[in-house]
Write a protein that holds these residues in place. Structure first.
Motif, PDB file in Angstrom:
ATOM      1  N   GLY A   3       5.118   6.089  -1.273  1.00  0.00           N
ATOM      2  CA  GLY A   3       4.773   5.183  -2.362  1.00  0.00           C
ATOM      3  C   GLY A   3       6.047   4.692  -3.022  1.00  0.00           C
ATOM      4  O   GLY A   3       7.079   4.546  -2.378  1.00  0.00           O
ATOM      5  N   VAL A  55       5.752   0.556  -7.527  1.00  0.00           N
ATOM      6  CA  VAL A  55       4.857  -0.599  -7.655  1.00  0.00           C
ATOM      7  C   VAL A  55       3.427  -0.149  -7.375  1.00  0.00           C
ATOM      8  O   VAL A  55       3.193   0.737  -6.559  1.00  0.00           O
ATOM      9  CB  VAL A  55       5.264  -1.751  -6.702  1.00  0.00           C
ATOM     10  N   MET A  56       2.467  -0.755  -8.070  1.00  0.00           N
ATOM     11  CA  MET A  56       1.117  -0.203  -7.993  1.00  0.00           C
ATOM     12  C   MET A  56       0.338  -0.690  -6.780  1.00  0.00           C
ATOM     13  O   MET A  56      -0.730  -0.178  -6.483  1.00  0.00           O
ATOM     14  CB  MET A  56       0.362  -0.445  -9.288  1.00  0.00           C
ATOM     15  N   LYS A  57       0.874  -1.672  -6.069  1.00  0.00           N
ATOM     16  CA  LYS A  57       0.176  -2.108  -4.867  1.00  0.00           C
ATOM     17  C   LYS A  57       1.123  -1.922  -3.697  1.00  0.00           C
ATOM     18  O   LYS A  57       2.144  -2.598  -3.603  1.00  0.00           O
ATOM     19  CB  LYS A  57      -0.210  -3.575  -5.015  1.00  0.00           C
ATOM     20  N   ASN A  58       0.798  -0.983  -2.831  1.00  0.00           N
ATOM     21  CA  ASN A  58       1.753  -0.595  -1.805  1.00  0.00           C
ATOM     22  C   ASN A  58       1.004   0.057  -0.657  1.00  0.00           C
ATOM     23  O   ASN A  58       0.417   1.114  -0.816  1.00  0.00           O
ATOM     24  CB  ASN A  58       2.746   0.403  -2.431  1.00  0.00           C
ATOM     25  N   VAL A  59       0.984  -0.591   0.491  1.00  0.00           N
ATOM     26  CA  VAL A  59       0.327   0.021   1.657  1.00  0.00           C
ATOM     27  C   VAL A  59       1.330   0.187   2.793  1.00  0.00           C
ATOM     28  O   VAL A  59       0.972   0.181   3.962  1.00  0.00           O
ATOM     29  CB  VAL A  59      -0.905  -0.782   2.132  1.00  0.00           C
ATOM     30  N   THR A  60       2.610   0.354   2.422  1.00  0.00           N
ATOM     31  CA  THR A  60       3.652   0.471   3.431  1.00  0.00           C
ATOM     32  C   THR A  60       3.762   1.923   3.895  1.00  0.00           C
ATOM     33  O   THR A  60       4.246   2.771   3.151  1.00  0.00           O
ATOM     34  CB  THR A  60       5.007  -0.003   2.855  1.00  0.00           C
ATOM     35  N   GLY A  61       3.298   2.206   5.083  1.00  0.00           N
ATOM     36  CA  GLY A  61       3.332   3.577   5.594  1.00  0.00           C
ATOM     37  C   GLY A  61       2.137   4.374   5.086  1.00  0.00           C
ATOM     38  O   GLY A  61       1.374   3.912   4.238  1.00  0.00           O
ATOM     39  N   TYR A  62       1.980   5.575   5.636  1.00  0.00           N
ATOM     40  CA  TYR A  62       0.831   6.399   5.264  1.00  0.00           C
ATOM     41  C   TYR A  62       0.926   6.830   3.800  1.00  0.00           C
ATOM     42  O   TYR A  62       2.010   7.008   3.265  1.00  0.00           O
ATOM     43  CB  TYR A  62       0.760   7.647   6.138  1.00  0.00           C
ATOM     44  N   ASP A  63      -0.222   7.071   3.186  1.00  0.00           N
ATOM     45  CA  ASP A  63      -0.293   7.389   1.762  1.00  0.00           C
ATOM     46  C   ASP A  63      -0.124   8.896   1.539  1.00  0.00           C
ATOM     47  O   ASP A  63      -1.064   9.596   1.137  1.00  0.00           O
ATOM     48  CB  ASP A  63      -1.631   6.887   1.203  1.00  0.00           C
ATOM     49  N   ILE A  64       1.085   9.371   1.775  1.00  0.00           N
ATOM     50  CA  ILE A  64       1.379  10.799   1.575  1.00  0.00           C
ATOM     51  C   ILE A  64       1.263  11.159   0.091  1.00  0.00           C
ATOM     52  O   ILE A  64       1.025  12.313  -0.266  1.00  0.00           O
ATOM     53  CB  ILE A  64       2.769  11.131   2.168  1.00  0.00           C
TER      54      ILE A  64
END
Lengths: 395, 483
Positions: free
Chosen positions: A146, A149-158
């Motif tokens: 993460g 920033v509150m909008k972030n889908v870069t890579g898995y959501d560890i």
């Protein structure tokens, strides 16, 4: 567990974990230890505390974001936010009253326990507000997931995996949250004398309305006092007046509504948020049951006299149950009833011996257990981080 | 636009095609297996249409049990799998490969249960995003995540990409509205993760499955949080002399304790293109524009819009128009919602999706202009300003390969700039193949290696949507390093 290591920085955390791997000497992980009674006792030779990793590292009200190192007291973050007119919307849950512990709960512990209070029912849990973490894994490597920033889908959501992981996939060294503005005022509507079914039904009706109820708890009759069904509204003054009136109208068939002003309202939700005083004597074992609200009262009914005290938060979706002390803290009776209702029970308070002997978290079906183990092992292959904290090691 | 490499297909798998198709027909009887080249063509791309790969076969199971049998069989046989919802990924997340079988959820699109008191809905994941809200609208409820492809995109794809939308400033993205799933593992086991209860405890596998870009297994059913609709909603439109002034107004609104449901930003070029197309009545004499929407009862809306209006004026708004009727509200949104279509009418474009800290907006906009000027390209900026999610549209000419290459390079440079200021490569579209090679800009090697190990915990044979998210070759590297 006499050996306590308190690193001053991430490099120190990494070195401590590498030493634990080299010595095959697993670590218990904690912040200030106010929640140490939560989970199975870890099988550890040493304790690593993040208490000395302290300080707010980012506070940007116009971006609704705050970051702090793991050992930063939650109270320090909340005070800094309040000064800027903001807050952590999930209302951090404080375990001190339940465990009788002292010290200041830390940001790292808050994340590791995913500890949310009454407002969770509308604002989401700690894990929902968490948008970034720094985490030192069981390989002794610090990774980020993460960000700020509150909008972030870069890579898995560890990030989501770290929340509620109780120190089993890594040592959280820093966390970043989305914040929300403080509200101008609050009020609580109270319905008196409803039984559990009617109380939870009223909570669900209110949560299904557009009036943005930010707290929904049912406190059953106790010590001669009538049952109270409580609905909190928070907003601008003018909105509160309008929404209170609208809710009263919506709930007119449930009974007479009284209204609490700001201060009594705050006191009530502090009490609900801490849980302890509503559950009676400290010697009792405490369970936290997560279930769809309308199936909650049925669980309490089915458990009958085993329940020494109980109340409902989160519109009924969270039942706090206290039972008198026994060898298994009531697990033998509670587990099947909760499973039947498709709920999840967590043993929040019991002696270390009981927490070592019975499952603390909801037992997992075989495939789920296998996936959980595989994911945990991908972060901590040597099993040096809080081993056995969440689930008993499989033979 | 074919600059992104895909691995060369495994000839041994291609040689076994007939055998694989026959086995799949056994597992999914009837019309569920598509093998003719004409019918397979419909599945050879997604919304990143410049890239096409003909899949080995397509399977459209009708039940979770069929999905389980198909995954177990393909896993045993070592055949790659590309999962598919509606194929609306802008990042190439559903792009097939020649040696892979596409497994789609489109025949599993039912609503299974609506539970209003508990505010949940249980669906098969082939249902469209809008289909979910459609099933409960008459009861006064809705499903919050609203990606702009919501008419077509499926819940399966939303879960895979953790989709957002214009209203996530208030309501969060998919992961914040997902409570449970039926998940099919690579070995064909069917497992329930989460359910209809909040915060069940245990390691949050649901949280990592959401946004895993279909690389762990397949999700066939989901329990979603539904919410009561607000009493009303109304947008207001502001014009500013410059993008900087508009950016400062956004920060001031949020800083003042007001969180609108949506704040959308358009720059001058975007305004002109949308206005030419939609005739929404946007002001032509401004440098940038904001659409701010708030919710509540009519007088609550009045009060919030008044406060927002004051702040906008303080920050130099030169134009403001509040919607007084539903028709006026629709007109304000019409231009914004038709932006991508309007843009497509005048030029080819690539749509970027970086996110930045909103405070860095002016300098990033400046940087975007510089990058595109240097490349001799036009750029129109449209974005979700409240949460810093940028959608710069870099215009190019599809018939000119040089212009395309320049656009892709400029796009990469814009994303690098987003990461540099503390943002990220993708806010809501996902990595897919599009941003795969840029992952090393945002992440260190240990970070990427850890993510890949999580994938391997679910998919040890690396068969599920294998050529996405991570730079090609990195897995090989990791293997060699471990050996």
């Amino acid at each position: 567990m006499t050996d306590i290591v308190a690193p001053l920085d991430e490099a120190g955390v990494e070195a401590t974990i590498r030493a634990a791997i080299a010595d095959q000497a697993p670590l218990a992980i904690r912040g200030s230890g106010t929640r140490s009674g939560l989970g199975r006792p870890a099988q550890a030779a040493r304790t690593l505390t993040t208490e000395r990793l302290s300080g707010i590292t980012l506070l940007e009200p116009s971006e609704l974001v705050v970051s702090a190192k793991a050992g930063t007291p939650v109270a320090e973050v909340e005070a800094a936010l309040a000064e800027k007119g903001q807050r952590l919307a999930f209302e951090p849950f404080d375990h001190r009253a339940l465990y009788g512990t002292e010290g200041e709960p830390t940001i790292g512990g808050l994340v590791a326990a995913n500890a949310s209070g009454p407002r969770r029912v509308i604002a989401g849990a700690a894990r929902d507000a968490l948008i970034g973490v720094r985490l030192t894994t069981g390989r002794g490597e610090t990774i980020r997931s993460g960000g700020r920033v509150m909008k972030n889908v870069t890579g898995y959501d560890i990030v989501k995996l770290a929340a509620g992981s109780h120190g089993t996939i890594g040592v959280i060294t820093e966390a970043t949250f989305k914040t929300l503005p403080l509200t101008e005022s609050e009020t609580t509507l109270v319905l008196e004398g409803l039984d559990d079914d009617a109380g939870v039904a009223a909570l669900c009706a209110a949560m299904g309305s557009p009036f943005e109820v930010t707290g929904a708890a049912h406190l059953p009759a106790r010590d001669g006092a009538a049952a109270r069904t409580c609905l909190r509204l928070e907003n601008f003054e003018s909105q509160l007046r309008y929404r209170s009136a609208a809710l009263v109208k919506l709930l007119r068939h449930s009974g007479e509504v009284t209204t609490l002003d700001v201060e009594p309202s705050r006191a009530l939700w502090r009490q609900v948020g801490e849980a302890a005083t509503l559950l009676g004597d400290r010697s009792r074992a405490v369970w936290r049951v997560s279930v769809a609200p309308t199936r909650a009262p049925g669980i309490v009914t089915a458990l009958g006299p085993l329940v020494a005290a109980h109340f409902y938060d989160w519109s009924g979706g969270l039942i706090w149950i206290a039972v008198e002390p026994s060898d298994d803290a009531g697990a033998g009776a509670i587990r099947p009833v909760v499973a039947e209702a498709r709920g999840h029970a967590t043993l929040i308070r019991a002696s270390a011996a009981i927490r070592a002997a019975v499952d603390v978290f909801e037992p997992q079906a075989q495939t789920l257990a296998r996936l959980t183990q595989a994911v945990t092992a991908s972060f901590d292959p040597a099993g040096v981080l809080n081993p056995g904290r969440m689930h008993a090691p499989r033979s | 636009m074919t600059g992104i490499a895909m691995p060369s297909p495994d000839p041994l798998i291609l040689a076994r095609r007939d055998q694989i198709v026959a086995a799949l027909r056994e597992l999914v009887p009837g019309e569920g297996v598509i093998s003719s080249i004409d019918e397979r063509r419909a599945f050879e791309t997604d919304a990143l249409t410049a890239y096409r790969r003909m899949p080995l076969a397509v399977v459209l199971p009708s039940t979770t049990e069929q999905v389980a049998k198909v995954l177990a069989y393909l896993n045993r046989e070592g055949v790659p799998i590309v999962p598919r919802g509606a194929g609306t990924s802008l990042a190439g997340g559903a792009l097939p490969q020649e040696d892979a079988v596409v497994v789609g959820v489109s025949k599993m699109a039912k609503v299974l249960d609506v539970d209003l008191p508990n505010r949940t809905i249980r669906v098969q994941t082939g249902i469209t995003n809008l289909g979910v809200s459609g099933a409960i609208a008459h009861e006064g409820f809705f499903y919050a995540p609203d990606p702009s492809s919501q008419l077509a995109c499926t819940v399966a794809g939303n879960i895979a990409m953790n989709s957002g939308g214009a209203h996530c400033l208030k309501y969060g993205v998919t992961t914040n509205n997902l409570m449970g799933v039926t998940f099919v593992t690579m070995t064909g086991e069917i497992v329930e993760i989460g359910g209809d209860a909040m915060d069940p405890g245990g390691l949050d596998l649901l949280g990592i499955i959401c946004g895993s870009e279909g690389q762990f297994g397949m999700v066939t059913e989901a329990t979603l949080r539904i919410l009561p609709m607000a009493e009303g909603a109304r947008p207001i439109l502001f014009g500013f002399r410059s993008s900087e002034a508009a950016g400062a107004a956004v920060a001031a609104v949020l800083g003042a304790g007001i969180v609108p449901v949506a704040i959308e930003f358009m720059d001058k070029l975007a305004i002109d293109i949308c206005e030419d197309f939609a005739h929404a009545g946007y002001p032509r004499d401004v440098g940038a524009m904001l659409i701010v929407e708030v919710e509540g009862a009519p007088h609550e809306i009045d009060e919030q819009l008044a406060r927002i209006g004051e702040i906008a004026t303080e920050h130099g708004a030169t134009y403001s128009r509040q919607a007084k009727t539903p028709a006026e509200a629709a007109a304000i949104w019409k231009g914004r919602k038709s932006a991508f279509g309007a843009m497509g009418r005048i030029s080819d474009y690539i749509c970027m999706d970086g996110t930045i800290p909103t405070g860095r907006l002016p300098e990033v906009l400046h940087r975007i202009t510089e990058i595109c000027d240097a490349a001799g390209l036009q750029v129109a900026n449209i974005f979700h300003a409240g949460d810093g999610n940028l959608h710069p549209l870099v215009l190019y000419d599809m018939n000119d390969p040089v212009s395309l290459a320049k656009a892709e390079e400029a796009g990469d440079e814009i994303l690098r700039a987003c990461v540099e200021v503390g943002g990220c490569l993708t806010g809501e579209h996902g990595v897919g193949i599009e941003k795969r090679e840029l992952m090393t800009v945002q992440f260190t090697h240990p970070e990427l290696a850890q993510m890949m190990r999580v994938k391997e915990a679910f998919d040890p044979n690396w068969l599920m949507n294998p050529s996405k998210v991570f730079p090609l070759g990195l897995r090989q590297q990791m293997r060699q390093a471990a050996a």
